[in-house]
Design a protein around this motif. Structure first.
Motif, mmCIF file in Angstrom:
data_model
loop_
_atom_site.group_PDB
_atom_site.id
_atom_site.type_symbol
_atom_site.label_atom_id
_atom_site.label_comp_id
_atom_site.label_asym_id
_atom_site.label_seq_id
_atom_site.Cartn_x
_atom_site.Cartn_y
_atom_site.Cartn_z
ATOM 1 N N THR A 134 43.298 44.477 31.285
ATOM 2 C CA THR A 134 42.024 44.840 30.641
ATOM 3 C C THR A 134 41.445 46.034 31.378
ATOM 4 O OG1 THR A 134 40.530 43.541 32.054
ATOM 5 C CG2 THR A 134 41.545 42.399 30.175
ATOM 6 N N GLY A 135 40.305 46.509 30.893
ATOM 7 C CA GLY A 135 39.563 47.542 31.583
ATOM 8 C C GLY A 135 38.844 47.004 32.801
ATOM 9 N N GLN A 136 38.054 47.852 33.439
ATOM 10 C CA GLN A 136 37.441 47.508 34.722
ATOM 11 C C GLN A 136 35.960 47.170 34.655
ATOM 12 O OE1 GLN A 136 38.998 51.142 36.884
ATOM 13 N NE2 GLN A 136 39.509 49.603 38.401
ATOM 14 N N GLY A 152 43.185 50.162 31.480
ATOM 15 C CA GLY A 152 42.625 49.723 32.746
ATOM 16 C C GLY A 152 43.598 49.864 33.885
ATOM 17 N N GLN A 153 43.355 49.098 34.947
ATOM 18 C CA GLN A 153 44.140 49.189 36.170
ATOM 19 C C GLN A 153 45.621 48.872 35.950
ATOM 20 O OE1 GLN A 153 43.409 50.122 39.243
ATOM 21 N NE2 GLN A 153 45.262 49.438 40.291
ATOM 22 N N LEU A 154 45.937 47.961 35.044
ATOM 23 C CA LEU A 154 47.316 47.497 34.865
ATOM 24 C C LEU A 154 48.082 48.279 33.799
ATOM 25 C CD1 LEU A 154 45.919 45.125 36.377
ATOM 26 C CD2 LEU A 154 47.353 43.565 35.079
ATOM 27 N N THR A 155 47.548 49.405 33.369
ATOM 28 C CA THR A 155 48.137 50.142 32.253
ATOM 29 C C THR A 155 49.592 50.501 32.487
ATOM 30 O OG1 THR A 155 46.030 51.046 31.475
ATOM 31 C CG2 THR A 155 48.013 52.312 30.965
ATOM 32 N N VAL A 334 38.004 44.494 38.364
ATOM 33 C CA VAL A 334 36.821 44.528 37.500
ATOM 34 C C VAL A 334 35.583 44.648 38.385
ATOM 35 C CG1 VAL A 334 35.473 43.252 35.790
ATOM 36 C CG2 VAL A 334 37.964 43.143 35.731
ATOM 37 N N PHE A 335 34.794 45.698 38.189
ATOM 38 C CA PHE A 335 33.626 45.868 39.061
ATOM 39 C C PHE A 335 32.348 45.437 38.365
ATOM 40 C CE2 PHE A 335 34.978 50.078 37.511
ATOM 41 C CZ PHE A 335 33.912 50.431 36.697
ATOM 42 N N ASP A 336 31.439 44.911 39.175
ATOM 43 C CA ASP A 336 30.247 44.239 38.671
ATOM 44 C C ASP A 336 29.072 45.210 38.581
ATOM 45 O OD1 ASP A 336 28.588 42.254 37.785
ATOM 46 O OD2 ASP A 336 28.075 41.532 39.786
#
Length: 548
Positions: A134-136, A152-155, A334-336
């Motif tokens: 997914t996206g971040q 996202g990170q895992l692309t 994923v940043f909050d």
């Protein structure tokens, strides 16, 4: 035009412009800070359906009165495409479809509603030691994210979120029905493909999806690297060199994902450096327990950043080549934060078909670092950068190999690099001076000060466009992505968003006309054509419509 009454029998909330309290809060979304003055985010009403019956009532209402419906789940469109203006409606699904159901005992398939946020999705998967790319951004909802790909990170290691969709539930206007679209059913494939990347929210109301998810146990040795480096121009340049070098070998293993993020200091963050470079990197252990591992890549990142003594936690988390389950790693990617800055902006996101040899020949890493320094070297000028750079290429990249059956309409999957260079702008000066400007926003002094900073921000991104794209420092072809659009008219800019032009676009447009002949789901110009006459006048004066 006389404004019609609200939809009859509608159960959910209905917040009307100029009539009901809470309108300003209801229409707020990511793009509001930049497009407020253009009045693009001014729907006639925001309606909150409780279930399918309300969605059908909204479609009937729009059909009868020849209105458009803009669909919002999370509202993170940078160009405001999940909103509208004039007499058109915004259908807010942020709380409507929230179900989450495991479909099998092995917990490898799940059916869920599009109103779920990415952070909640990852949390639910992590409890079963499952994950998915997914996206971040924590507060992005599934609906729009899924339809624009789910980058996202895992692309590079696992592909896109859209690649894992098995079925999609959609409510269409023609015929007016709710139905499931299955990737494995021949008669469904055209619509399935269109929904995933064709033009988000413009074919109907997506309510639920079925996803295939991945197991931690298949990647038992996965490792992660996350830290903050204080920003220096030379540090950024060295890290970009590591990123570019990943493309030196066509067969760089698909296990490696690497994102470099950059954030200017926010006014409230008094305890951190003026700007920071945030590193997200992982080794995915794609071949399982028997796969060997070497720390060479993470060592290069650490060295480029200045060594362990310069590594700092980002939001209290520091990973230095740590072995960790993939579901746990995903929680760290994923940043909050809702958004980078609560400020207006100019966004720029490009994909690149250049190779490492091209970027080295053009001295891209030097150029990019200098463009950042042009802002960070003048920290009182009122400009703030949010940048991100990613490698996604090579023969082993799942961005390329996951959609060989052409099940999505997502474009530019042969790209090698991604670059985001956004700039936000505020009043200039130190905190005391900015506070003084904000206390009198309508004064000539404040308006002139903000206009000067806005002009500087616009000139900065336009110079990046000219040198990075037109002069091909970053990419040989202008390639843009719908989730990061800075255009307001998709038809006018379609060659930048669709590959295989005009064949792909024409196919999608023909399907749009079949499913939505009255253009119910065309409520702004960032949508696939043809556009209805009601969109010709993009800017609507509130004085013309406020009195009803």
């Amino acid at each position: 035009m006389d404004v019609p009454p609200p939809p009859q029998g509608f159960q959910g909330r209905n917040i009307r412009r100029g009539i009901d309290e809470g309108y300003d809060g209801a229409i707020y979304q990511y793009a509001y800070s930049s497009y407020r003055d253009e009045e693009l985010i001014q729907p006639r009403a925001v309606i909150y359906p409780t279930d399918d019956s309300d969605v059908f009532k909204a479609i009937d209402y729009a059909t009868e009165y020849k209105l458009g419906i803009a669909i919002r789940t999370g509202g993170h469109s940078f160009c405001g495409s999940s909103s509208t203006n004039g007499y058109n409606l915004q259908l807010d699904l942020s709380q409507t479809y929230t179900d989450f159901t495991w479909d099998n005992a092995d917990h490898t398939q799940v059916t869920l509603g599009v109103s779920i946020t990415l952070s909640k999705l990852q949390s639910k998967l992590r409890r079963k030691k499952r994950f998915i790319p997914t996206g971040q951004c924590s507060y992005v909802n599934l609906g729009g994210h899924l339809q624009t790909g789910g980058y996202g990170q895992l692309t590079r290691s696992f592909g896109l979120l859209a690649d894992y969709v098995q079925k999609i539930r959609i409510i269409t206007a023609n015929p007016p029905e709710a139905r499931w679209i299955d990737r494995n059913v021949a008669e469904d494939k055209e619509l399935f493909r269109a929904i995933l990347g064709g033009s988000p929210g413009n074919f109907g109301v997506v309510t639920d999806v079925t996803l295939k998810v991945l197991k931690d146990e298949d990647h038992p040795l996965s490792r992660g690297f996350r830290c903050l480096f204080p920003y220096k121009e030379e540090t950024l340049k060295k890290l970009l060199d590591v990123l570019v070098a990943q493309d030196d070998d066509d067969d760089t293993p698909g296990d490696y994902d690497f994102i470099i993020s950059l954030l200017s200091k926010r006014e409230e963050e008094e305890d951190r450096p003026a700007a920071v470079i945030v590193i997200y990197a992982q080794w995915a252990n794609l071949k399982g327990s028997g796969q060997g591992y070497k720390s060479t890549f993470f060592d290069k990142i650490r060295e480029a950043g200045g060594g362990r003594e310069h590594m700092l936690p980002f939001h209290d988390i520091l990973l230095d080549d740590e072995q960790m389950a993939m579901s746990e790693l995903c929680s760290h990617w994923v940043f909050d934060m809702v958004r980078e800055y609560q400020l207006p902006y100019f966004k720029r996101l490009y994909l690149s078909n250049s190779r490492s040899t091209d970027l080295k020949e053009k001295d891209w890493s030097i150029w990019a670092a200098k463009r950042v320094q042009a802002v960070e070297g003048n920290i009182k000028d009122g400009l703030y950068i949010a940048g991100q750079f990613q490698y996604c290429g090579g023969n082993q990249s799942r961005l390329r190999v996951k959609d060989r059956d052409n099940l999505t309409s997502l474009s530019w999957r042969d790209s090698n690099f991604g670059s985001t260079m956004d700039v936000f702008y505020d009043y200039p000066g130190d905190p005391k001076q900015r506070k003084a400007f904000r206390s009198k926003p309508e004064s000539k002094e404040s308006r002139d000060a903000l206009a000067k900073v806005k002009k500087a921000a616009k000139e900065w991104v336009e110079q990046n466009d000219k040198e990075g794209v037109d002069e091909q420092r970053f990419t040989k072809q202008d390639r843009r992505m719908m989730w990061g659009s800075h255009d307001l008219d998709l038809v006018a800019a379609r060659q930048f968003y669709y590959d295989h032009e005009p064949h792909k676009y024409n196919e999608l447009s023909a399907l749009k006309q079949q499913l939505d002949p009255n253009c119910i789901f065309t409520a702004n110009r960032f949508s696939i054509g043809p556009h209805p006459p009601r969109l010709i006048q993009q800017k609507v004066s509130l004085a013309d419509v406020i009195d009803y």
